[in-house]
Scaffold this motif. Structure first.
Motif, mmCIF file in Angstrom:
data_model
loop_
_atom_site.group_PDB
_atom_site.id
_atom_site.type_symbol
_atom_site.label_atom_id
_atom_site.label_comp_id
_atom_site.label_asym_id
_atom_site.label_seq_id
_atom_site.Cartn_x
_atom_site.Cartn_y
_atom_site.Cartn_z
ATOM 1 N N GLY A 83 1.942 -14.900 -18.999
ATOM 2 C CA GLY A 83 2.438 -13.573 -19.346
ATOM 3 C C GLY A 83 3.943 -13.570 -19.569
ATOM 4 N N ASN A 84 4.659 -14.334 -18.732
ATOM 5 C CA ASN A 84 6.109 -14.318 -18.847
ATOM 6 C C ASN A 84 6.649 -15.498 -19.637
ATOM 7 N N GLY A 85 5.748 -16.394 -20.034
ATOM 8 C CA GLY A 85 6.183 -17.571 -20.786
ATOM 9 C C GLY A 85 7.114 -18.448 -19.974
ATOM 10 N N THR A 86 6.899 -18.540 -18.658
ATOM 11 C CA THR A 86 7.829 -19.270 -17.793
ATOM 12 C C THR A 86 7.402 -20.724 -17.584
ATOM 13 N N TYR A 87 6.837 -21.321 -18.622
ATOM 14 C CA TYR A 87 6.340 -22.702 -18.497
ATOM 15 C C TYR A 87 7.457 -23.643 -18.054
ATOM 16 N N ARG A 88 8.618 -23.487 -18.703
ATOM 17 C CA ARG A 88 9.720 -24.403 -18.401
ATOM 18 C C ARG A 88 10.206 -24.232 -16.978
ATOM 19 N N ILE A 89 10.367 -22.963 -16.574
ATOM 20 C CA ILE A 89 10.882 -22.700 -15.221
ATOM 21 C C ILE A 89 9.950 -23.320 -14.190
ATOM 22 N N GLU A 90 8.640 -23.087 -14.392
ATOM 23 C CA GLU A 90 7.670 -23.626 -13.440
ATOM 24 C C GLU A 90 7.703 -25.143 -13.447
ATOM 25 N N ALA A 91 7.786 -25.713 -14.650
ATOM 26 C CA ALA A 91 7.802 -27.167 -14.753
ATOM 27 C C ALA A 91 9.026 -27.727 -14.046
ATOM 28 N N ARG A 92 10.163 -27.017 -14.186
ATOM 29 C CA ARG A 92 11.383 -27.506 -13.543
ATOM 30 C C ARG A 92 11.250 -27.493 -12.031
ATOM 31 N N LYS A 93 10.721 -26.374 -11.511
ATOM 32 C CA LYS A 93 10.523 -26.278 -10.062
ATOM 33 C C LYS A 93 9.645 -27.435 -9.594
ATOM 34 N N PHE A 94 8.606 -27.687 -10.384
ATOM 35 C CA PHE A 94 7.651 -28.717 -9.999
ATOM 36 C C PHE A 94 8.308 -30.095 -10.030
ATOM 37 N N ASN A 95 9.092 -30.348 -11.080
ATOM 38 C CA ASN A 95 9.729 -31.659 -11.215
ATOM 39 C C ASN A 95 10.590 -31.997 -10.009
ATOM 40 N N LYS A 96 11.296 -30.993 -9.493
ATOM 41 C CA LYS A 96 12.140 -31.226 -8.338
ATOM 42 C C LYS A 96 11.313 -31.765 -7.186
ATOM 43 N N MET A 97 10.134 -31.153 -7.014
ATOM 44 C CA MET A 97 9.305 -31.577 -5.902
ATOM 45 C C MET A 97 8.699 -32.952 -6.138
ATOM 46 N N VAL A 98 8.316 -33.196 -7.389
ATOM 47 C CA VAL A 98 7.784 -34.516 -7.736
ATOM 48 C C VAL A 98 8.819 -35.569 -7.387
ATOM 49 N N GLU A 99 10.065 -35.251 -7.714
ATOM 50 C CA GLU A 99 11.156 -36.186 -7.494
ATOM 51 C C GLU A 99 11.316 -36.471 -6.002
ATOM 52 N N ARG A 100 11.285 -35.402 -5.196
ATOM 53 C CA ARG A 100 11.442 -35.569 -3.760
ATOM 54 C C ARG A 100 10.304 -36.417 -3.190
#
Lengths: 836, 174
Positions: free
Chosen positions: A217-234
């Motif tokens: 709905g909000n088109g926040t694919y990038r924001i979500e992906a970024r949040k996720f990447n941080k965790m993947v990295e950790r």
């Protein structure tokens, strides 16, 4: 075992080793003892072969010792296999029991626990984190015992061969034992962090998936992906650290054990050259020493699994170490039968952050009285209702249900007396019947164990009528398929209903139903159904397999239909991909499409190929995909392309040709549609129609259903169809039901339980006027004086007949009394009603 | 329901017709073709006989209508008395507001003769418009404009005759 009584979160990992597994563990030990013996025996044989058989040149002795050797090797292999099997058995048993126990514990935890816990966290704990601990449990006895025994046996053998050499070559192990725990400690710290990170990680994925509509709905694919990447990295970092230490342990260990032969060669070689050691003994010594590595390595691995298992287990159990707010069941007495009176004194509910959601509420209700709670959202209506249902724990004051303080009751006491219809009722995957009985089964007996107290079919049908679910269930039944194995008798009656139905409504129905007319092209049937005009009796002739069926393909080819159909397929694919190509795989977009959301990418590729190859032939798979699409094409539903009249005429001609051909070649392949036969490939409804419905209008469908009900009653078939409808699967979270159906189901399951106290939290908000009025009427007639009702009202036109109305504002009851009384007072209710 | 007749016309198909008709409505006009296609695809057709209801007063029917052919009458029940309000003919689009939010019908609409209409449900509209969020402001502008124009016209044409109704006016001030 006393351990079983303790909550799982308080149990130690070691407590699982013998609990319920004693027999298995002892069997395992027995097998291990045999295995150890068969591992030492070959060494002695080896020595004797060299020293006796070969030196004495005795063939008989050679054969004898080799025979022993062979037997020992065979038995040892068999033992090894059995050990593996037994370990798997034990670990799976333990895993299953750990999972069951943890799940049972988790679902009793208070609602407040889940406000801060993502579903993914629970999933991860139960699915992943218990695997290593359960592996450890299966090894907990067998591995140390077998390997220490083996080690001792070999060490003894070595000392027996040559004490000096043995002492030197064994000296490496104490050195290893100093260094390895140091590294392992580091690995444990990293592992703890890993368990925590994985838990957050899983929770985060689950959160994103359950909120996927917001992301779209909000088109926040990038924001979500970024949040996720941080965790993947950790998680990546901590896993790398963990891996470094783990393999550090392995490598250190390997280094030490590789030093062993070096010591033997240098000292043993010297001794042999000096004639102080026989050559045979040196060979045996070398072999025996080599055999030390395996048990040693296994011990080290076991040590690691133990450490990892402990970490996963402890971390998981600590996380879920919360206690349910209320005891689940009373001990030593039956659940209380409470008088349905309510006495609330100075009740307050304060959240952790100090907000007063309820503030000094006072209220009394006599048994059978009906109370409506009204007020703006956020005024505390739902909170009060949930406190009465023991779902929220009030902070101050008293809430007496039948003179018992609700806070002190067990869940079972409350559940036996109170029924709740939640604001957003949750429907679980399963059949309609299972969902209807959900509440009363738990109230009647323990937790799902079969027993009496179940409502009869008549009770169920009565409630279905009361809540207006009856026609829904009937329609589910009518849309079901019957099978020739199970329903031979029913089918005969339905064919009779069909005839009667057509006599009565045939003409009127023609507007809404497209009959299976042999001489007409059917817009609401697929191209394949139009060609075969029958139900396949063999699997290979079923619609979905037709494009892989040689007979059918030869027919299409011979009749010159292939090219035509492929053309239709191409047009359909182009249009559908053009319209739906960028839409998410939501069912609502694909209901009117010949291809499913999952197939869409494949068709995109086919179209790509088509564009690139131009005149060249398509690959056979692509070609068949297009043909499939054309065979599914149902112009009445798939409106993106038209089917010309000429083509319809042609297909109609081919229907006759197909029938003539196959009746001769394979007479048993199809049963052609006929007024006298039941068509198993069609729904019951289509069978009664002898056609397919053309309308999506609910009003028309309602009229048709009412007419069918009459006939079904005449033929005594109504109950059968309703019963079939009760088996309808509501889908995950009840997704196959409409919002209104879900709410009706939630009301029905509480009515069926017939509780003394009924709590309805905006329970009819998703219903249409008629259903809402029906439920309202039911409450006023059937339930008045029988059950005490606390209703959070969302519409003020439904509350006139309630005994009491409480107007709430900012957590307080600011006005209470009968409807007319309050309106006459021209206070808060008067204002609210006016505002609406 | 009329698909059989329409689709027999040959290469033209219902989807194309829906697309052409939607483009002519004020509500959908100005939407880019990519989104318009999805709406045209999601529409369904119904054929109603004289006397059948498209929707009934007091109900939320969750859908918007475009009358392709035929005629329908708007009625209102006032304390048991049926009052005829007006008639709608081919080319009318009714129910844009219904697509945007839950509304209970204040009128009934009933076919006076054989009527074919295109329906679009709120659920489909909502899911589809979410795929084109940049179009939502445009639709809101059109609806706001329509409400304002309506009241403007009402004031210009009827304010003089409406007598006591003036103090209740002001829907455009919402």
């Amino acid at each position: 075992m006393a351990a079983v009584e303790r909550p799982i979160v308080k149990r130690s990992l070691l407590s699982w080793v013998f609990d319920g597994n004693i027999g298995w563990q002892i069997t395992l030990l027995g097998v291990i003892a045999v295995a150890v013996f068969t591992r030492v025996l070959p060494l002695e044989m080896q020595k004797r072969i060299v020293n006796q058989a070969i030196t004495l040149r005795n063939i008989d002795l050679l054969l004898l010792y080799c025979g022993y050797y062979l037997a020992a090797v065979l038995v040892s292999s068999a033992c090894k296999y059995m050990i593996n099997i037994l370990e798997t058995l034990i670990s799976q048993r333990v895993l299953a029991r750990m999972r069951a126990a943890l799940y049972a514990h988790v679902i009793t935890l208070p609602l407040s626990f889940f406000r801060n816990t993502q579903p993914g966290t629970v999933v991860n704990a139960i699915v992943n984190e218990l695997v290593v601990p359960s592996n450890f449990v299966s090894m907990a006895m067998s591995t140390p015992v077998s390997n220490i025994l083996t080690l001792l046996a070999f060490a003894g053998f070595l000392f027996w061969l040559n004490p000096l050499l043995a002492a030197v070559s064994l000296s490496i192990y104490p050195a290893a034992m100093l260094l390895i725990p140091f590294l392992q400690k580091r690995a444990n710290i990293a592992n703890k962090t890993r368990v925590d990170q994985s838990r957050i990680f899983s929770g985060r994925i689950a959160e994103a998936i359950s909120g996927i509509h917001e992301i779209h709905g909000n088109g926040t694919y990038r924001i979500e992906a970024r949040k996720f990447n941080k965790m993947v990295e950790r998680l990546r970092k901590v896993r790398v650290t963990w891996g470094l230490y783990r393999f550090g342990v392995k490598s250190t260990n390997n280094l030490f054990t590789s030093l062993g032969p070096f010591l033997v060669f240098i000292l043993g070689g010297y001794l042999t050259i000096k004639g102080q050691l026989e050559l045979g003994s040196l060979v045996a010594f070398l072999s025996a020493q080599e055999k030390l590595y395996d048990p040693w390595k296994e011990l080290i691995e076991f040590y690691q699994v133990h450490q990892e298992g402990e970490v996963s287990y402890k971390r998981t159990m600590e996380f879920f170490d919360a206690t349910p707010e209320h005891r689940l069941e009373p001990t030593g007495r039956k659940p209380l039968e409470l008088e349905a009176s309510l006495d609330i004194k100075n009740l307050s509910f304060v959240t952790e952050s100090g907000i007063r959601l309820l503030d000094d509420v006072n209220l009394t209700l006599r048994p059978g009285e009906h109370l409506a709670l009204v007020g703006f959202s956020g005024s505390g209506k739902s909170t009060l209702a949930l406190c009465i249902g023991q779902l929220y724990d009030y902070s101050e004051g008293h809430l007496l249900l039948g003179n018992e303080e609700v806070a002190h009751l067990t869940r079972k006491d409350v559940v036996s007396n109170v029924g709740i219809v939640a604001q957003n009722p949750f429907i679980f995957e399963g059949s309609m019947a299972e969902n209807l009985l959900y509440a009363c089964e738990a109230a009647a007996q323990g937790n799902g164990a079969p027993g009496d107290g179940r409502p009869t079919l008549d009770d169920i049908i009565a409630v279905l009528h009361q809540t207006g679910l009856f026609t829904d269930v009937l329609r589910f039944g009518l849309n079901a398929f019957l099978s020739p194995e199970k329903h031979r008798e029913v089918v005969k009656t339905i064919t009779r209903v069909r005839r009667k139905f057509q006599e009565k409504f045939g003409e009127r129905l023609a507007d809404y139903v497209e009959f299976f007319n042999e001489n007409q092209y059917l817009s609401y049937s697929s191209v394949a159904e139009n060609l075969t005009f029958g139900a396949a009796n063999r699997e290979e002739f079923a619609n979905v397999h037709l494009s892989r069926n040689d007979y059918f393909m030869t027919f299409l080819d011979k009749e010159g239909l292939l090219r035509l159909l492929i053309n239709i397929g191409v047009r359909l694919a182009r249009q559908t991909v053009d319209i739906l190509g960028n839409l998410p795989p939501d069912n609502i977009f694909f209901e009117q499409s010949p291809m499913s959301a999952e197939e869409l990418p494949a068709y995109k590729l086919v179209l790509d190929q088509l564009r690139r190859r131009k005149d060249q032939e398509l690959a056979r798979d692509d070609y068949l995909r297009l043909l499939d699409l054309a065979l599914r094409f149902t112009p009445g539903i798939h409106k993106m392309v038209g089917l010309g009249e000429d083509l319809q005429k042609l297909l109609l001609e081919k229907r006759a040709r197909f029938r003539a051909g196959i009746s001769q070649d394979l007479p048993d392949a199809f049963t052609f549609y006929s007024q006298n036969d039941y068509i198993y490939s069609q729904t019951i409804l289509n069978n009664i129609f002898f056609g397919k419905t053309k309308t999506s209008s609910t009003e028309t469908q309602e009229t048709i259903t009412q007419n069918i009900i009459q006939l079904l009653i005449e033929k005594d078939l109504l109950e059968t169809i309703v019963d079939i409808g009760m088996h309808y699967n509501v889908g995950s979270k009840g997704d196959n039901l409409s919002g209104g159906q879900r709410q009706k189901l939630a009301i029905a399951r509480v009515f069926l339980k017939a509780p003394r106290v009924l709590i309805m939290d905006e329970a009819t908000s998703a219903l249409d006027n008629k259903s809402q009025a029906r439920i309202q009427n039911l409450l006023e007639t059937r339930w008045k004086r029988k059950s005490t009702l606390i209703a959070v009202a969302h519409r003020l036109d439904t509350i006139r007949k309630f005994d009491k109305i409480a107007v709430m504002k900012a957590g307080k009851i600011i006005e209470m009394g009968g409807y007319d009384e309050l309106i006459a007072r021209k206070g808060a209710l008067y204002e609210l009603v006016g505002r609406k | 329901m009329s698909s059989l007749e329409e689709s027999s016309l040959g290469p033209s198909c219902e989807f194309q017709e829906n697309l052409n008709l939607l483009r002519q409505t004020h509500f959908f006009s100005g939407l880019p073709l990519e989104s318009l296609k999805v709406f045209a695809y999601l529409c369904v057709r119904e054929r109603l006989h004289a006397g059948e209801f498209l929707f009934r007063q007091g109900e939320d029917d969750h859908q918007a209508y475009y009358i392709v052919s035929g005629k329908a009458r708007l009625e209102r029940n006032e304390n048991g008395h049926e009052r005829e309000i007006r008639e709608f003919g081919a080319g009318t689009f009714i129910g844009g507001l219904t697509l945007l939010g839950e509304t209970r019908r204040l009128y009934s609409l009933r076919a006076v003769e054989e009527t074919v209409c295109i329906l679009l449900s709120r659920e489909k509209f909502t899911k589809a418009i979410q795929q084109f969020p940049e179009q939502i402001p445009r639709i809101i502008r059109i609806v706001v404009g329509s409400i304002n124009d309506w009241e403007d016209r009402f004031l210009a044409e009827l304010a003089a005759d409406c007598g006591g109704c003036l103090p209740r006016l002001g829907v455009s001030l919402l």
